[in-house]
Design a protein around this motif. Structure first.
Motif, PDB file in Angstrom:
ATOM      1  N   ASN A  68      66.573  84.785  -2.368  1.00  0.00           N
ATOM      2  CA  ASN A  68      67.705  83.846  -2.373  1.00  0.00           C
ATOM      3  C   ASN A  68      67.585  82.782  -1.290  1.00  0.00           C
ATOM      4  O   ASN A  68      68.548  82.468  -0.601  1.00  0.00           O
ATOM      5  N   GLY A  69      66.397  82.206  -1.154  1.00  0.00           N
ATOM      6  CA  GLY A  69      66.166  81.198  -0.127  1.00  0.00           C
ATOM      7  C   GLY A  69      66.379  79.771  -0.589  1.00  0.00           C
ATOM      8  O   GLY A  69      66.282  78.842   0.207  1.00  0.00           O
ATOM      9  N   HIS A  70      66.662  79.576  -1.867  1.00  0.00           N
ATOM     10  CA  HIS A  70      66.810  78.224  -2.407  1.00  0.00           C
ATOM     11  C   HIS A  70      68.130  78.100  -3.158  1.00  0.00           C
ATOM     12  O   HIS A  70      68.629  79.052  -3.731  1.00  0.00           O
ATOM     13  N   SER A  71      68.671  76.900  -3.140  1.00  0.00           N
ATOM     14  CA  SER A  71      69.879  76.592  -3.903  1.00  0.00           C
ATOM     15  C   SER A  71      69.629  75.338  -4.729  1.00  0.00           C
ATOM     16  O   SER A  71      69.082  74.363  -4.220  1.00  0.00           O
ATOM     17  N   THR A  72      70.026  75.360  -5.987  1.00  0.00           N
ATOM     18  CA  THR A  72      69.893  74.162  -6.816  1.00  0.00           C
ATOM     19  C   THR A  72      71.071  73.211  -6.634  1.00  0.00           C
ATOM     20  O   THR A  72      71.011  72.072  -7.079  1.00  0.00           O
ATOM     21  N   SER A  73      72.124  73.657  -5.934  1.00  0.00           N
ATOM     22  CA  SER A  73      73.307  72.809  -5.766  1.00  0.00           C
ATOM     23  C   SER A  73      73.462  72.240  -4.358  1.00  0.00           C
ATOM     24  O   SER A  73      74.175  71.265  -4.164  1.00  0.00           O
ATOM     25  N   SER A  74      72.818  72.849  -3.365  1.00  0.00           N
ATOM     26  CA  SER A  74      72.938  72.382  -1.985  1.00  0.00           C
ATOM     27  C   SER A  74      71.568  72.441  -1.315  1.00  0.00           C
ATOM     28  O   SER A  74      70.902  73.472  -1.347  1.00  0.00           O
ATOM     29  N   ASN A  75      71.139  71.326  -0.715  1.00  0.00           N
ATOM     30  CA  ASN A  75      69.821  71.258  -0.063  1.00  0.00           C
ATOM     31  C   ASN A  75      68.709  71.729  -0.998  1.00  0.00           C
ATOM     32  O   ASN A  75      67.873  72.547  -0.620  1.00  0.00           O
ATOM     33  N   SER A  76      68.686  71.202  -2.212  1.00  0.00           N
ATOM     34  CA  SER A  76      67.721  71.665  -3.214  1.00  0.00           C
ATOM     35  C   SER A  76      66.284  71.268  -2.882  1.00  0.00           C
ATOM     36  O   SER A  76      65.364  71.640  -3.589  1.00  0.00           O
ATOM     37  N   HIS A  77      66.102  70.552  -1.790  1.00  0.00           N
ATOM     38  CA  HIS A  77      64.765  70.151  -1.351  1.00  0.00           C
ATOM     39  C   HIS A  77      64.146  71.132  -0.370  1.00  0.00           C
ATOM     40  O   HIS A  77      63.018  70.954   0.039  1.00  0.00           O
ATOM     41  N   ARG A  78      64.873  72.187   0.014  1.00  0.00           N
ATOM     42  CA  ARG A  78      64.334  73.077   1.035  1.00  0.00           C
ATOM     43  C   ARG A  78      64.492  74.547   0.681  1.00  0.00           C
ATOM     44  O   ARG A  78      65.290  74.913  -0.176  1.00  0.00           O
ATOM     45  N   TYR A  79      63.709  75.361   1.382  1.00  0.00           N
ATOM     46  CA  TYR A  79      63.731  76.814   1.225  1.00  0.00           C
ATOM     47  C   TYR A  79      64.059  77.429   2.577  1.00  0.00           C
ATOM     48  O   TYR A  79      63.471  77.047   3.595  1.00  0.00           O
ATOM     49  N   ASN A  80      64.997  78.374   2.612  1.00  0.00           N
ATOM     50  CA  ASN A  80      65.393  79.057   3.840  1.00  0.00           C
ATOM     51  C   ASN A  80      64.825  80.476   3.833  1.00  0.00           C
ATOM     52  O   ASN A  80      65.071  81.240   2.900  1.00  0.00           O
ATOM     53  N   VAL A  81      64.082  80.826   4.876  1.00  0.00           N
ATOM     54  CA  VAL A  81      63.417  82.121   4.964  1.00  0.00           C
ATOM     55  C   VAL A  81      64.434  83.224   5.261  1.00  0.00           C
ATOM     56  O   VAL A  81      65.218  83.113   6.202  1.00  0.00           O
ATOM     57  N   GLY A  82      64.404  84.283   4.449  1.00  0.00           N
ATOM     58  CA  GLY A  82      65.295  85.413   4.645  1.00  0.00           C
ATOM     59  C   GLY A  82      64.578  86.654   5.158  1.00  0.00           C
ATOM     60  O   GLY A  82      65.202  87.575   5.653  1.00  0.00           O
ATOM     61  N   THR A  83      63.259  86.688   5.011  1.00  0.00           N
ATOM     62  CA  THR A  83      62.457  87.828   5.454  1.00  0.00           C
ATOM     63  C   THR A  83      61.310  87.307   6.304  1.00  0.00           C
ATOM     64  O   THR A  83      60.514  86.485   5.841  1.00  0.00           O
ATOM     65  N   ALA A  84      61.234  87.776   7.544  1.00  0.00           N
ATOM     66  CA  ALA A  84      60.179  87.318   8.450  1.00  0.00           C
ATOM     67  C   ALA A  84      58.807  87.760   7.952  1.00  0.00           C
ATOM     68  O   ALA A  84      58.673  88.808   7.326  1.00  0.00           O
ATOM     69  N   GLY A  85      57.796  86.954   8.253  1.00  0.00           N
ATOM     70  CA  GLY A  85      56.429  87.333   7.905  1.00  0.00           C
ATOM     71  C   GLY A  85      55.548  86.134   7.662  1.00  0.00           C
ATOM     72  O   GLY A  85      55.912  84.985   7.909  1.00  0.00           O
ATOM     73  N   LEU A  86      54.369  86.428   7.157  1.00  0.00           N
ATOM     74  CA  LEU A  86      53.380  85.409   6.827  1.00  0.00           C
ATOM     75  C   LEU A  86      53.571  85.016   5.366  1.00  0.00           C
ATOM     76  O   LEU A  86      53.663  85.888   4.487  1.00  0.00           O
ATOM     77  N   TYR A  87      53.651  83.727   5.118  1.00  0.00           N
ATOM     78  CA  TYR A  87      53.885  83.210   3.768  1.00  0.00           C
ATOM     79  C   TYR A  87      52.744  82.306   3.324  1.00  0.00           C
ATOM     80  O   TYR A  87      52.217  81.522   4.107  1.00  0.00           O
ATOM     81  N   ASN A  88      52.399  82.409   2.053  1.00  0.00           N
ATOM     82  CA  ASN A  88      51.476  81.480   1.410  1.00  0.00           C
ATOM     83  C   ASN A  88      52.334  80.531   0.580  1.00  0.00           C
ATOM     84  O   ASN A  88      53.152  80.978  -0.226  1.00  0.00           O
ATOM     85  N   MET A  89      52.176  79.227   0.812  1.00  0.00           N
ATOM     86  CA  MET A  89      52.987  78.235   0.117  1.00  0.00           C
ATOM     87  C   MET A  89      52.101  77.193  -0.545  1.00  0.00           C
ATOM     88  O   MET A  89      51.094  76.784   0.024  1.00  0.00           O
ATOM     89  N   THR A  90      52.492  76.770  -1.722  1.00  0.00           N
ATOM     90  CA  THR A  90      51.772  75.751  -2.466  1.00  0.00           C
ATOM     91  C   THR A  90      52.788  74.810  -3.107  1.00  0.00           C
ATOM     92  O   THR A  90      53.803  75.263  -3.632  1.00  0.00           O
ATOM     93  N   ALA A  91      52.502  73.524  -3.050  1.00  0.00           N
ATOM     94  CA  ALA A  91      53.320  72.535  -3.760  1.00  0.00           C
ATOM     95  C   ALA A  91      52.397  71.676  -4.613  1.00  0.00           C
ATOM     96  O   ALA A  91      51.244  71.428  -4.250  1.00  0.00           O
ATOM     97  N   TYR A  92      52.927  71.218  -5.733  1.00  0.00           N
ATOM     98  CA  TYR A  92      52.184  70.421  -6.700  1.00  0.00           C
ATOM     99  C   TYR A  92      53.129  69.330  -7.175  1.00  0.00           C
ATOM    100  O   TYR A  92      54.264  69.615  -7.565  1.00  0.00           O
TER     101      TYR A  92
END
Length: 181
Positions: free
Chosen positions: A67-91
């Motif tokens: 539940n790190g993203h919202s389509t109605s508020s700040n839909s351009h960003r992701y909020n981290v809810g679980t600490a750790g190492l993340y692999n991220m990709t954008a296209y």
């Protein structure tokens, strides 16, 4: 809600296995990896006009387990809810013609709890003889160590020449790959 990362047990010599211990030490960690570890896939379904520095607004969540993203508020960003190492990709696919000498860029901006921003940029340049036409695709991937409440712009797409461009399709994918210890 934050995912609970399983902590492996240290077994002692002579310790007897029980169904409860096997469930806690084998079944539950596998269930975490298979169905609750943080994974997020976002999509931009409609075209979006972007000018220099504009953020991609994601309007569809294919999956968002933490539940790190919202389509109605700040839909351009992701909020981290679980600490750790993340692999991220954008296209991002730009649908405008791509003239010689122009470039397209895509970036991630990671902001931690101390408001320290780190931006990673990938740029595609158009130069002869490899002239690109329409539907030029730019992608970027990176791994980041994130704490709870860190956030990132899921992607910022722009043409550094300052002109407004059109994005056709855009995706953002994020996967928790482990603890940061």
């Amino acid at each position: 809600a934050m995912a609970t990362v399983p902590s492996p047990k240290t077994w002692t010599v002579g310790e007897l296995l029980t169904a409860a211990k096997m469930n806690q030490e084998v079944r539950d960690p596998l269930n975490f990896l298979l169905s609750t570890k943080p994974i997020c896939i976002l999509k931009r379904t409609a075209t979006q006009s972007v000018s220099y520095g504009a953020t991609v607004q994601y309007d569809t969540e294919i999956v968002d387990r933490d539940n790190g993203h919202s389509t109605s508020s700040n839909s351009h960003r992701y909020n981290v809810g679980t600490a750790g190492l993340y692999n991220m990709t954008a296209y991002v696919q730009f649908t405008d013609a791509f003239s010689e000498g122009e470039s397209r860029q895509l970036s991630f901006t990671h902001n931690n709890s101390n408001d320290v921003s780190v931006t990673s940029i990938y740029q595609v340049n158009n130069s002869a003889p490899n002239s690109f036409g329409i539907n030029t695709t730019v992608s970027i991937s990176l791994m980041l160590n994130c704490a709870v409440d860190d956030w990132m712009y899921t992607a910022v797409a722009f043409d550094p020449s300052g002109g407004s461009k059109t994005i056709g399709v855009a995706f953002f994918c994020l996967e928790w790959i482990g603890t940061n210890s």
